[in-house]
Design a protein around this motif. Structure first.
Motif, PDB file in Angstrom:
ATOM      1  N   THR A  59      38.970  20.765 -89.682  1.00 14.26           N
ATOM      2  CA  THR A  59      38.388  20.378 -88.334  1.00 14.26           C
ATOM      3  C   THR A  59      37.166  20.132 -89.563  1.00 14.26           C
ATOM      4  OG1 THR A  59      37.946  22.221 -89.688  1.00 14.26           O
ATOM      5  CG2 THR A  59      39.230  23.108 -88.315  1.00 14.26           C
ATOM      6  N   ASP A  60      35.966  20.193 -89.234  1.00 13.52           N
ATOM      7  CA  ASP A  60      34.873  19.123 -89.621  1.00 13.52           C
ATOM      8  C   ASP A  60      33.931  20.233 -90.899  1.00 13.52           C
ATOM      9  OD1 ASP A  60      33.330  20.431 -87.484  1.00 13.52           O
ATOM     10  OD2 ASP A  60      33.001  18.532 -86.106  1.00 13.52           O
ATOM     11  N   PHE A  61      33.324  20.292 -91.231  1.00  7.62           N
ATOM     12  CA  PHE A  61      31.833  21.049 -91.593  1.00  7.62           C
ATOM     13  C   PHE A  61      31.180  21.398 -91.210  1.00  7.62           C
ATOM     14  CE2 PHE A  61      27.502  21.081 -93.376  1.00  7.62           C
ATOM     15  CZ  PHE A  61      28.219  21.940 -95.340  1.00  7.62           C
ATOM     16  N   TYR A  62      30.401  21.089 -90.078  1.00  5.41           N
ATOM     17  CA  TYR A  62      29.764  21.471 -89.029  1.00  5.41           C
ATOM     18  C   TYR A  62      30.279  22.460 -88.469  1.00  5.41           C
ATOM     19  CZ  TYR A  62      26.164  22.859 -85.810  1.00  5.41           C
ATOM     20  OH  TYR A  62      24.718  23.084 -84.831  1.00  5.41           O
ATOM     21  N   ARG A  63      31.334  22.839 -87.844  1.00  3.93           N
ATOM     22  CA  ARG A  63      31.804  23.480 -87.511  1.00  3.93           C
ATOM     23  C   ARG A  63      32.591  25.014 -88.295  1.00  3.93           C
ATOM     24  NH1 ARG A  63      36.428  25.612 -83.643  1.00  3.93           N
ATOM     25  NH2 ARG A  63      38.124  26.802 -84.833  1.00  3.93           N
ATOM     26  N   GLU A  64      32.764  24.874 -90.079  1.00  3.81           N
ATOM     27  CA  GLU A  64      32.924  25.785 -90.472  1.00  3.81           C
ATOM     28  C   GLU A  64      31.240  25.937 -91.334  1.00  3.81           C
ATOM     29  OE1 GLU A  64      35.442  26.677 -91.159  1.00  3.81           O
ATOM     30  OE2 GLU A  64      36.600  24.570 -89.705  1.00  3.81           O
ATOM     31  N   ILE A  65      30.883  24.677 -91.402  1.00  2.13           N
ATOM     32  CA  ILE A  65      29.200  26.278 -92.089  1.00  2.13           C
ATOM     33  C   ILE A  65      29.095  27.166 -90.788  1.00  2.13           C
ATOM     34  CG2 ILE A  65      27.752  24.180 -91.496  1.00  2.13           C
ATOM     35  CD1 ILE A  65      27.710  26.170 -94.383  1.00  2.13           C
ATOM     36  N   MET A  66      28.750  26.662 -89.807  1.00  2.79           N
ATOM     37  CA  MET A  66      28.589  27.397 -88.597  1.00  2.79           C
ATOM     38  C   MET A  66      28.745  29.011 -88.540  1.00  2.79           C
ATOM     39  SD  MET A  66      25.777  26.411 -87.267  1.00  2.79           S
ATOM     40  CE  MET A  66      25.418  27.638 -86.050  1.00  2.79           C
ATOM     41  N   LEU A  67      30.515  28.859 -88.278  1.00 13.51           N
ATOM     42  CA  LEU A  67      30.754  30.342 -88.623  1.00 13.51           C
ATOM     43  C   LEU A  67      30.447  31.029 -89.834  1.00 13.51           C
ATOM     44  CD1 LEU A  67      34.998  28.889 -87.012  1.00 13.51           C
ATOM     45  CD2 LEU A  67      33.188  30.403 -86.716  1.00 13.51           C
ATOM     46  N   LEU A  68      30.589  30.334 -90.792  1.00 15.48           N
ATOM     47  CA  LEU A  68      29.932  30.733 -91.993  1.00 15.48           C
ATOM     48  C   LEU A  68      28.861  31.590 -91.837  1.00 15.48           C
ATOM     49  CD1 LEU A  68      31.579  28.432 -94.932  1.00 15.48           C
ATOM     50  CD2 LEU A  68      32.307  30.790 -94.450  1.00 15.48           C
ATOM     51  N   ASP A  69      27.869  30.631 -91.588  1.00 15.40           N
ATOM     52  CA  ASP A  69      26.216  31.421 -91.139  1.00 15.40           C
ATOM     53  C   ASP A  69      26.409  32.051 -90.590  1.00 15.40           C
ATOM     54  OD1 ASP A  69      25.607  29.120 -93.359  1.00 15.40           O
ATOM     55  OD2 ASP A  69      24.550  28.025 -91.338  1.00 15.40           O
ATOM     56  N   LEU A  70      26.725  32.397 -89.042  1.00 11.21           N
ATOM     57  CA  LEU A  70      27.412  33.352 -88.162  1.00 11.21           C
ATOM     58  C   LEU A  70      27.570  34.459 -89.266  1.00 11.21           C
ATOM     59  CD1 LEU A  70      28.591  31.177 -84.929  1.00 11.21           C
ATOM     60  CD2 LEU A  70      26.256  32.686 -85.616  1.00 11.21           C
ATOM     61  N   GLU A  71      29.089  34.718 -89.446  1.00 12.32           N
ATOM     62  CA  GLU A  71      29.755  35.824 -90.832  1.00 12.32           C
ATOM     63  C   GLU A  71      27.936  35.958 -91.098  1.00 12.32           C
ATOM     64  OE1 GLU A  71      32.689  36.813 -93.476  1.00 12.32           O
ATOM     65  OE2 GLU A  71      32.516  34.924 -92.598  1.00 12.32           O
ATOM     66  N   ALA A  72      27.520  35.819 -92.051  1.00 14.75           N
ATOM     67  CA  ALA A  72      26.095  35.902 -93.423  1.00 14.75           C
ATOM     68  C   ALA A  72      25.665  36.324 -92.063  1.00 14.75           C
ATOM     69  CB  ALA A  72      25.439  34.561 -93.889  1.00 14.75           C
ATOM     70  N   LEU A  73      25.206  36.302 -90.834  1.00 13.41           N
ATOM     71  CA  LEU A  73      24.063  36.467 -89.995  1.00 13.41           C
ATOM     72  C   LEU A  73      24.344  38.236 -89.682  1.00 13.41           C
ATOM     73  CD1 LEU A  73      21.412  36.016 -88.153  1.00 13.41           C
ATOM     74  CD2 LEU A  73      22.635  35.034 -86.521  1.00 13.41           C
ATOM     75  N   ALA A  74      25.888  37.797 -88.943  1.00 12.99           N
ATOM     76  CA  ALA A  74      25.958  39.072 -88.647  1.00 12.99           C
ATOM     77  C   ALA A  74      25.849  40.360 -89.713  1.00 12.99           C
ATOM     78  CB  ALA A  74      27.682  38.738 -88.318  1.00 12.99           C
ATOM     79  N   GLY A  75      25.800  40.357 -91.010  1.00 10.91           N
ATOM     80  CA  GLY A  75      25.645  41.207 -92.066  1.00 10.91           C
ATOM     81  C   GLY A  75      24.052  41.667 -92.084  1.00 10.91           C
ATOM     82  N   CYS A  76      23.192  41.146 -91.374  1.00 13.07           N
ATOM     83  CA  CYS A  76      21.913  41.125 -91.509  1.00 13.07           C
ATOM     84  C   CYS A  76      20.689  42.047 -90.113  1.00 13.07           C
ATOM     85  CB  CYS A  76      21.315  39.648 -91.115  1.00 13.07           C
ATOM     86  SG  CYS A  76      21.041  38.426 -92.739  1.00 13.07           S
ATOM     87  N   ASP A  77      20.486  42.369 -90.771  1.00 13.92           N
ATOM     88  CA  ASP A  77      19.005  43.475 -89.973  1.00 13.92           C
ATOM     89  C   ASP A  77      18.458  42.269 -88.818  1.00 13.92           C
ATOM     90  OD1 ASP A  77      20.159  45.977 -91.476  1.00 13.92           O
ATOM     91  OD2 ASP A  77      18.566  44.897 -93.019  1.00 13.92           O
ATOM     92  N   ALA A  78      17.714  41.230 -89.412  1.00 15.91           N
ATOM     93  CA  ALA A  78      16.742  41.104 -88.262  1.00 15.91           C
ATOM     94  C   ALA A  78      16.818  39.076 -88.664  1.00 15.91           C
ATOM     95  CB  ALA A  78      15.507  41.186 -88.860  1.00 15.91           C
ATOM     96  N   ILE A  79      16.160  38.463 -87.827  1.00 17.66           N
ATOM     97  CA  ILE A  79      16.544  37.031 -88.146  1.00 17.66           C
ATOM     98  C   ILE A  79      14.468  36.309 -87.635  1.00 17.66           C
ATOM     99  CG2 ILE A  79      16.807  35.900 -85.611  1.00 17.66           C
ATOM    100  CD1 ILE A  79      18.225  33.705 -86.807  1.00 17.66           C
ATOM    101  N   CYS A  80      14.951  35.729 -88.809  1.00 11.07           N
ATOM    102  CA  CYS A  80      12.971  35.040 -88.782  1.00 11.07           C
ATOM    103  C   CYS A  80      13.372  33.178 -88.420  1.00 11.07           C
ATOM    104  CB  CYS A  80      12.630  34.918 -90.530  1.00 11.07           C
ATOM    105  SG  CYS A  80      11.196  34.120 -90.362  1.00 11.07           S
ATOM    106  N   MET A  81      12.831  32.826 -87.335  1.00 12.23           N
ATOM    107  CA  MET A  81      13.256  31.914 -86.872  1.00 12.23           C
ATOM    108  C   MET A  81      11.602  31.160 -87.447  1.00 12.23           C
ATOM    109  SD  MET A  81      15.090  32.995 -85.303  1.00 12.23           S
ATOM    110  CE  MET A  81      15.406  30.857 -84.589  1.00 12.23           C
ATOM    111  N   LEU A  82      12.256  29.767 -87.493  1.00 18.46           N
ATOM    112  CA  LEU A  82      10.724  28.857 -88.575  1.00 18.46           C
ATOM    113  C   LEU A  82      10.308  27.954 -87.277  1.00 18.46           C
ATOM    114  CD1 LEU A  82      12.785  27.968 -91.748  1.00 18.46           C
ATOM    115  CD2 LEU A  82      10.994  30.123 -91.338  1.00 18.46           C
TER     116      LEU A  82
END
Length: 114
Positions: A59-82
């Protein structure tokens, strides 16, 4: 227990630019000073894992990094939007995911927060 916050903003194709790293570090420090546990994607080390997964799966890097980032986000309580998050398709996906799963949304405004 501290709330865990994921930082979302424009990273761009020139990553790891000094400006991008400073922007995320500044947000991380500000959030930590307010008592949050912070997930900073620019310092997470997930990029190397995404590269390996992309090679392994064909696959490509962008696909994989997005999936990993969403997994990390799922373990958070909040998101901070810059402030520049609206310029990033990836940050928009993260924002929509956070809303869909009911995470608190924090909007970072450097003029008023720093």
């Amino acid at each position: 227990m501290k709330k865990k916050v994921y930082i979302a903003g424009k990273i761009g194709e020139d990553y790891p630019s000094e400006a991008t790293l400073r922007k995320f570090e500044r947000a991380e420090q500000s959030l930590q000073s307010k008592g949050y546990d912070v997930f900073n994607p620019t310092r997470s080390g997930l990029g190397a894992r995404a590269e390996a997964l992309a090679k392994e799966k064909g696959t490509d890097f962008y696909r994989e990094i997005m999936l990993l980032d969403l997994e990390a986000l799922a373990g958070c309580d909040a998101i901070c939007m810059l402030p520049d998050w609206v310029e990033s398709p990836g940050a928009e996906v993260e924002f929509r995911f956070a809303q869909a799963v009911g995470l608190e949304v924090i909007y970072k405004n450097y003029d008023k927060d720093e």
